[in-house]
Design a protein around this motif. Structure first.
Motif, PDB file in Angstrom:
ATOM      1  N   HIS A 192      -2.868  -6.711  39.405  1.00 26.72           N
ATOM      2  CA  HIS A 192      -4.282  -6.827  40.138  1.00 26.72           C
ATOM      3  C   HIS A 192      -3.667  -7.770  40.841  1.00 26.72           C
ATOM      4  O   HIS A 192      -4.170  -8.302  42.157  1.00 26.72           O
ATOM      5  CB  HIS A 192      -5.562  -7.228  39.898  1.00 26.72           C
ATOM      6  N   HIS A 193      -2.925  -9.420  40.428  1.00 25.45           N
ATOM      7  CA  HIS A 193      -2.914 -10.231  41.286  1.00 25.45           C
ATOM      8  C   HIS A 193      -1.513 -10.713  42.274  1.00 25.45           C
ATOM      9  O   HIS A 193      -2.613 -11.482  43.001  1.00 25.45           O
ATOM     10  CB  HIS A 193      -2.529 -11.597  40.171  1.00 25.45           C
ATOM     11  N   PHE A 194      -1.449  -9.479  42.369  1.00 25.06           N
ATOM     12  CA  PHE A 194      -0.962  -8.953  43.480  1.00 25.06           C
ATOM     13  C   PHE A 194      -1.070  -7.591  44.612  1.00 25.06           C
ATOM     14  O   PHE A 194      -0.841  -7.602  45.491  1.00 25.06           O
ATOM     15  CB  PHE A 194       0.543  -9.165  44.139  1.00 25.06           C
ATOM     16  N   ALA A 195      -1.962  -6.826  44.291  1.00 22.47           N
ATOM     17  CA  ALA A 195      -2.008  -5.582  44.426  1.00 22.47           C
ATOM     18  C   ALA A 195      -2.752  -5.552  45.273  1.00 22.47           C
ATOM     19  O   ALA A 195      -3.600  -6.357  45.669  1.00 22.47           O
ATOM     20  CB  ALA A 195      -2.025  -4.674  42.883  1.00 22.47           C
ATOM     21  N   THR A 196      -2.692  -4.481  46.208  1.00 24.12           N
ATOM     22  CA  THR A 196      -3.449  -3.928  47.641  1.00 24.12           C
ATOM     23  C   THR A 196      -4.503  -3.126  47.064  1.00 24.12           C
ATOM     24  O   THR A 196      -5.483  -2.542  47.628  1.00 24.12           O
ATOM     25  CB  THR A 196      -2.984  -3.951  48.736  1.00 24.12           C
ATOM     26  N   TYR A 197      -3.918  -2.110  45.829  1.00 24.39           N
ATOM     27  CA  TYR A 197      -5.048  -1.058  45.169  1.00 24.39           C
ATOM     28  C   TYR A 197      -5.411  -1.641  44.555  1.00 24.39           C
ATOM     29  O   TYR A 197      -5.780  -2.579  44.200  1.00 24.39           O
ATOM     30  CB  TYR A 197      -4.277   0.161  44.558  1.00 24.39           C
ATOM     31  N   ASP A 198      -6.911  -0.631  44.574  1.00 31.03           N
ATOM     32  CA  ASP A 198      -7.939  -0.824  44.284  1.00 31.03           C
ATOM     33  C   ASP A 198      -8.017  -0.817  42.881  1.00 31.03           C
ATOM     34  O   ASP A 198      -7.245  -0.193  41.984  1.00 31.03           O
ATOM     35  CB  ASP A 198      -8.947  -0.240  44.825  1.00 31.03           C
ATOM     36  N   VAL A 200     -10.169  -0.913  40.108  1.00 29.04           N
ATOM     37  CA  VAL A 200     -11.288  -0.029  39.486  1.00 29.04           C
ATOM     38  C   VAL A 200     -10.557   1.487  39.304  1.00 29.04           C
ATOM     39  O   VAL A 200     -10.273   2.272  38.150  1.00 29.04           O
ATOM     40  CB  VAL A 200     -12.603  -0.136  40.129  1.00 29.04           C
ATOM     41  N   GLU A 201      -9.931   1.720  40.644  1.00 24.61           N
ATOM     42  CA  GLU A 201      -9.522   2.896  40.663  1.00 24.61           C
ATOM     43  C   GLU A 201      -8.546   2.898  39.773  1.00 24.61           C
ATOM     44  O   GLU A 201      -7.957   4.684  39.542  1.00 24.61           O
ATOM     45  CB  GLU A 201      -9.297   3.928  42.882  1.00 24.61           C
ATOM     46  N   ALA A 202      -7.784   1.955  40.265  1.00 28.01           N
ATOM     47  CA  ALA A 202      -6.253   2.851  39.157  1.00 28.01           C
ATOM     48  C   ALA A 202      -6.730   2.729  37.743  1.00 28.01           C
ATOM     49  O   ALA A 202      -5.656   3.626  36.926  1.00 28.01           O
ATOM     50  CB  ALA A 202      -5.555   1.740  39.464  1.00 28.01           C
ATOM     51  N   MET A 203      -7.040   1.890  37.267  1.00 25.65           N
ATOM     52  CA  MET A 203      -7.743   1.877  35.976  1.00 25.65           C
ATOM     53  C   MET A 203      -8.211   3.281  34.916  1.00 25.65           C
ATOM     54  O   MET A 203      -8.462   3.296  34.271  1.00 25.65           O
ATOM     55  CB  MET A 203      -7.959   0.146  35.459  1.00 25.65           C
ATOM     56  N   THR A 204      -9.551   3.097  36.037  1.00 21.60           N
ATOM     57  CA  THR A 204     -10.456   4.382  35.732  1.00 21.60           C
ATOM     58  C   THR A 204      -9.364   5.643  35.497  1.00 21.60           C
ATOM     59  O   THR A 204      -9.472   6.424  34.993  1.00 21.60           O
ATOM     60  CB  THR A 204     -11.875   4.538  36.149  1.00 21.60           C
ATOM     61  N   HIS A 205      -8.931   6.085  36.416  1.00 23.31           N
ATOM     62  CA  HIS A 205      -7.770   7.330  36.437  1.00 23.31           C
ATOM     63  C   HIS A 205      -7.312   7.520  35.437  1.00 23.31           C
ATOM     64  O   HIS A 205      -7.043   8.701  34.762  1.00 23.31           O
ATOM     65  CB  HIS A 205      -6.954   6.849  38.106  1.00 23.31           C
ATOM     66  N   TYR A 206      -6.306   6.705  34.911  1.00 20.30           N
ATOM     67  CA  TYR A 206      -5.047   6.210  34.290  1.00 20.30           C
ATOM     68  C   TYR A 206      -6.606   6.559  32.658  1.00 20.30           C
ATOM     69  O   TYR A 206      -6.140   7.990  32.010  1.00 20.30           O
ATOM     70  CB  TYR A 206      -4.681   5.146  33.713  1.00 20.30           C
ATOM     71  N   ARG A 207      -7.434   5.895  32.314  1.00 14.74           N
ATOM     72  CA  ARG A 207      -8.472   5.877  31.597  1.00 14.74           C
ATOM     73  C   ARG A 207      -8.984   8.077  30.858  1.00 14.74           C
ATOM     74  O   ARG A 207      -8.632   8.083  29.949  1.00 14.74           O
ATOM     75  CB  ARG A 207      -9.457   5.536  31.705  1.00 14.74           C
ATOM     76  N   ALA A 208      -8.914   8.185  32.387  1.00 12.87           N
ATOM     77  CA  ALA A 208      -9.414   9.846  32.955  1.00 12.87           C
ATOM     78  C   ALA A 208      -8.509  10.642  32.292  1.00 12.87           C
ATOM     79  O   ALA A 208      -9.166  12.169  31.615  1.00 12.87           O
ATOM     80  CB  ALA A 208     -10.841   9.704  34.050  1.00 12.87           C
ATOM     81  N   ARG A 209      -7.048  10.127  32.811  1.00 11.97           N
ATOM     82  CA  ARG A 209      -5.958  11.417  32.607  1.00 11.97           C
ATOM     83  C   ARG A 209      -5.380  10.805  31.160  1.00 11.97           C
ATOM     84  O   ARG A 209      -4.449  11.952  31.185  1.00 11.97           O
ATOM     85  CB  ARG A 209      -5.540  11.333  34.101  1.00 11.97           C
ATOM     86  N   PHE A 210      -5.778  10.381  30.829  1.00 11.14           N
ATOM     87  CA  PHE A 210      -4.400   9.659  29.597  1.00 11.14           C
ATOM     88  C   PHE A 210      -4.294  11.031  28.388  1.00 11.14           C
ATOM     89  O   PHE A 210      -5.780  11.804  28.548  1.00 11.14           O
ATOM     90  CB  PHE A 210      -5.527   8.600  28.736  1.00 11.14           C
ATOM     91  N   LYS A 211      -3.551  11.665  28.396  1.00  9.16           N
ATOM     92  CA  LYS A 211      -3.096  12.403  27.426  1.00  9.16           C
ATOM     93  C   LYS A 211      -2.035  12.020  25.608  1.00  9.16           C
ATOM     94  O   LYS A 211      -1.758  11.037  26.200  1.00  9.16           O
ATOM     95  CB  LYS A 211      -2.046  13.517  27.918  1.00  9.16           C
ATOM     96  N   PRO A 212      -2.777  12.155  25.061  1.00  8.51           N
ATOM     97  CA  PRO A 212      -2.292  11.626  23.575  1.00  8.51           C
ATOM     98  C   PRO A 212      -0.913  11.714  23.673  1.00  8.51           C
ATOM     99  O   PRO A 212      -0.581  12.793  23.533  1.00  8.51           O
ATOM    100  CB  PRO A 212      -3.151  11.726  22.742  1.00  8.51           C
ATOM    101  N   SER A 213      -0.295  11.044  23.055  1.00  6.24           N
ATOM    102  CA  SER A 213       1.830  11.378  22.951  1.00  6.24           C
ATOM    103  C   SER A 213       1.681  10.588  21.544  1.00  6.24           C
ATOM    104  O   SER A 213       1.423   9.897  20.533  1.00  6.24           O
ATOM    105  CB  SER A 213       2.289  10.314  23.888  1.00  6.24           C
TER     106      SER A 213
END
Length: 338
Positions: A192-198, A200-213
């Motif tokens: 977040h400290h240098f990103a221009t991308y949102d 919230v969108e990136a981190m919730t996207h990760y959590r919603a699409r996570f596949k166990p490994s």
């Protein structure tokens, strides 16, 4: 309780030469270890006058040797700069020396300017397509040993062979690494400290699409932020002046050691400069510890962050340590037992 961690850049200032900055990193690692922080990650940057350490694996060994319980890792190794076998060997060595305390964070960027990136990579093998993804897959294969039958690497073993590769984390400032982390079941850290991308969108996207490994059964998302805490909001604003000028210079392609607050406050900013600084301040949390927590909490909750990793650029090393002390108290960290 929110898990807190540290991202350290081995900060060089106009009063702290690079060699002293490296020693300050070890001192800071010991300090936050005692405060109850979860992780201490070191970055890979090259040809930057404000960052002393271009080799996170070397710093990890030094910090891990000087600390007791905190996890120590890379935030991160810029994988396109390195042969995957070399990364596997070095981090298996670290895991062998400090079992259960090492993290391997990986990034896609070069961590430097184009000329330096070329100097780093000129002798590496040329690869087609997504270079990062190809190198990541090879790195994982050095651990699983699932090279195809007849592949020449089947006869090569990453030593020490009895030490596992540490947990791998993907670092990112967009949706690419968030999606890749989710698809292959790895931990994810968002810059977040240098990103221009949102964030919230990136981190919730990760959590919603996570596949166990095999390496991770559940998602774990780290929100990396820049923050400066002091006893009062006014003192914190004074200390943050150094980061303001440093940010402005970097946007102009000027890479200098971190200036003192006095130098920064005396700088002749134009009206356009101040507009740019106000925009940059949206990615910097400044104030008393209570103020910083109040500003951070809505973002932490919106991102559903499991952990917050803080990078703090303060000119005075002792005041930088004190900033981490104040935040540890504000977030209720449990100090390590002596």
């Amino acid at each position: 309780m929110t898990h807190l961690s540290v991202l350290d850049l081995s900060l060089v200032t106009t009063d702290t030469p690079p060699s002293a900055a490296l020693r300050n990193s070890i001192d800071l690692g010991q300090h936050v270890d005692a405060l109850g922080y979860s992780r201490y990650w070191t970055a890979e940057h090259h040809n930057l006058a404000s960052v002393a350490s271009p080799a996170p694996d070397l710093m990890i060994g030094q910090v891990a040797a000087a600390t007791k319980r905190i996890r120590v890792g890379s935030g991160g190794v810029m994988l396109p700069n390195h042969a995957p076998l070399v990364v596997a060997e070095r981090f298996k060595m670290l895991e062998g020396l400090f079992p259960g305390r090492i993290d391997l964070g990986l990034g896609r960027a070069p961590g430097t300017d184009p000329a330096t990136a070329y100097a780093l990579r000129a002798k590496l093998d040329g690869r087609n397509g997504d270079e990062f993804l190809e190198r990541l897959m090879e790195l994982m294969l050095w651990e699983t040993r699932n090279f195809p039958e007849g592949h020449p690497f089947n006869n090569v073993v990453a030593m020490p062979s009895d030490a596992p590769l540490p947990p791998i984390w993907l670092l990112g400032s967009s949706d690419y690494s968030a999606d890749l982390s989710a698809q292959i079941g790895m931990g994810f850290a968002f810059a977040h400290h240098f990103a221009t991308y949102d964030a919230v969108e990136a981190m919730t996207h990760y959590r919603a699409r996570f596949k166990p490994s095999p390496s991770r059964s559940t998602p774990w998302a780290i929100l990396a932020v820049a923050a400066i805490a002091a006893e009062t909001d006014e003192e914190a604003e004074y200390l943050a002046a150094s980061m303001d000028l440093n940010r402005l210079r970097r946007d102009r392609g000027q890479y200098f050691p971190l200036p003192s607050p006095e130098e920064a406050l005396a700088y002749p900013y134009t009206e356009q400069d101040r507009i740019k600084l106000a925009r940059a301040r949206k990615r910097l949390f400044v104030g008393s510890a209570a103020t910083v927590r109040e500003k951070l909490q809505p973002l932490i909750e919106a991102c559903q962050a499991d952990e917050v990793m803080i990078t703090t650029s303060i000119y005075d090393h002792e005041k930088r340590k004190h900033s981490y002390t104040l935040l540890a108290d504000a977030f209720g960290l449990e100090k390590a037992t002596p």
